[in-house]
Design an enzyme around this catalytic site. Structure first.
Site, PDB file in Angstrom:
ATOM      1  CG  HIS A  13      -0.275  -0.229   2.525  1.00 46.44           C
ATOM      2  ND1 HIS A  13       0.151  -1.464   2.946  1.00 46.44           N
ATOM      3  CD2 HIS A  13       0.047   0.629   3.517  1.00 46.44           C
ATOM      4  CE1 HIS A  13       0.695  -1.364   4.145  1.00 46.44           C
ATOM      5  NE2 HIS A  13       0.657  -0.100   4.516  1.00 46.44           N
ATOM      6  CG  LEU A  14       2.249   3.517  -3.104  1.00 41.27           C
ATOM      7  CD1 LEU A  14       1.866   2.147  -3.621  1.00 41.27           C
ATOM      8  CD2 LEU A  14       2.505   4.464  -4.255  1.00 41.27           C
TER       9      LEU A  14
END
Ligand code: ZN
Length: 174
Positions: A133-134
């Site tokens: 995830h960013l």
């Protein structure tokens, strides 16, 4: 209770929960235990799931443990732990969603800058290392010490629900 304490507490509980899940059964082999997979399967964007945008292969959700208002996570729908495991379409869509998130945050919050990035692996600070995830979050001049010296005097400016409405309204193709 200070915000610093509150947020550190949330983050701590989040990491402890993830670590305990890993020890209990292996999060990487059990998608059912993955909070991000549960979000990925939670249907269209809504105030209930705090998903802001959902595409074919990726989605954007509010960070439930934000460093500040407007802090979102961009993720593939599929449970993969590394960027290399994304197929080309997923990688392209994660990047497109990241750009849209940046645009929405800029429009909704008019920040002085933004941070975007990923913690890859627990050693790098990932609370949920097995579902890549960013992070994208707005920043303002002078907020660099937010979590330390200023934490006691700042107040959380809005609820997650308010953030959701703002970002939905500002989303480029929503
Ligand atoms: Zn997952």
């Amino acid at each position: 209770m200070s915000l610093e304490h509150l947020w550190a507490g949330w983050r701590h509980e989040y990491i402890v929960e993830a670590t305990e899940r890993e020890r209990a059964g292996g999060i990487d082999s059990d998608r059912a235990a993955c909070v991000f997979c549960r979000l990925a399967e939670s249907g269209p964007p809504s105030l209930a799931n705090l998903v802001v945008w959902r595409g074919e292969g990726s989605f954007v959700v509010l960070n439930a443990y934000p460093y500040g208002s407007g802090h979102v996570l961009v993720l593939p729908l599929r449970h993969v732990g590394t960027l290399g495991e994304l197929n080309e379409q997923e990688a392209a869509e994660v990047w497109a969603a990241t750009r849209q998130a940046v645009s929405a945050i800029e429009r909704a919050y008019e920040p002085d800058g933004l941070n975007m990035g990923a913690n890859l692996g627990r050693a790098a600070g990932a609370g949920i290392p097995d579902h890549v995830h960013l992070h994208v979050l707005p920043r303002w001049s002078g907020d660099t010490n937010f979590m330390t010296s200023v934490a006691n005097t700042r107040v959380m400016p809005e609820t997650l629900q308010a953030t959701w409405h703002k970002l939905r309204a500002a989303w480029p193709d929503a």
